[in-house]
Design an enzyme around this catalytic site. Structure first.
Site, PDB file in Angstrom:
ATOM      1  N   TYR A 138      17.229   8.636  36.600  1.00  0.00           N
ATOM      2  CA  TYR A 138      16.353   9.297  37.585  1.00  0.00           C
ATOM      3  C   TYR A 138      15.955   8.119  38.517  1.00  0.00           C
ATOM      4  CZ  TYR A 138      15.665  13.649  35.043  1.00  0.00           C
ATOM      5  OH  TYR A 138      15.819  14.950  34.409  1.00  0.00           O
ATOM      6  N   HIS A 197      30.255   1.031  51.735  1.00  0.00           N
ATOM      7  CA  HIS A 197      30.682   0.443  50.547  1.00  0.00           C
ATOM      8  C   HIS A 197      29.642   0.299  49.697  1.00  0.00           C
ATOM      9  CE1 HIS A 197      32.029  -3.093  48.162  1.00  0.00           C
ATOM     10  NE2 HIS A 197      32.745  -1.913  47.660  1.00  0.00           N
ATOM     11  N   ASP A 250      34.240   2.914  44.138  1.00  0.00           N
ATOM     12  CA  ASP A 250      34.269   1.144  44.402  1.00  0.00           C
ATOM     13  C   ASP A 250      35.013   0.521  43.290  1.00  0.00           C
ATOM     14  OD1 ASP A 250      33.218  -1.412  44.603  1.00  0.00           O
ATOM     15  OD2 ASP A 250      31.022  -0.706  44.787  1.00  0.00           O
TER      16      ASP A 250
END
Length: 146
Positions: free
Chosen positions: A116, A22, A66
């Site tokens: 990034y 998770h 999620d």
């Protein structure tokens, strides 16, 4: 071989998806993304012969997003001044709507250089041969409830 598992999900990729817990994140990158340098602390899986949409669709069949964050899916924003269309984002949202009741609301954007920086912290990067520009997508894993 296994039944019910999309054939595009290799044993290596399935293993990584199963290992993730998770809140772990993964990037499915386009062909221009610096997967190897961004993924120095991550697992990098090469899927050069495939595009992002087909992998995204297959992954979301086995990977819960999620539910405890506003945007479990994030796209790399187009840089100001870049004259680039991103029709692939509509394809992503169509795929996400199939697997998550939040639909488009589950999708956020992250500025390119911030993307990034976040990519350097992900569990895995799947490097594809996707030729669309700004086609990078980051997923945050949720919990399996069934």
């Amino acid at each position: 071989m296994l039944k019910g598992i999309p054939k595009i999900l290799s044993p290596e990729l399935l293993k990584v998806l199963a290992e993730m817990g998770h809140s772990d994140r993964l990037v499915i990158s386009d062909g221009n993304f610096p997967a190897e340098s961004m993924g120095k602390d991550a697992i990098v899986i090469r899927c050069d012969g495939h595009g992002v949409p087909e992998l995204l669709d297959a992954i979301l069949q086995v990977f819960p997003l999620d539910t405890y964050v506003e945007h479990p899916v994030n796209l790399m924003e187009v840089m100001p001044g870049d004259d680039v269309e991103t029709p692939i984002w509509d394809t992503y949202k169509e795929i996400i709507r199939k697997y998550d009741d939040r639909g488009d609301a589950a999708v956020g954007n992250i500025e390119r250089f911030a993307f990034y920086e976040e990519a350097k912290k992900v569990y895995a990067i799947i490097a594809t041969g996707e030729s669309a520009l700004y086609a990078n997508i980051m997923l945050q894993k949720g919990v399996v409830t069934d």
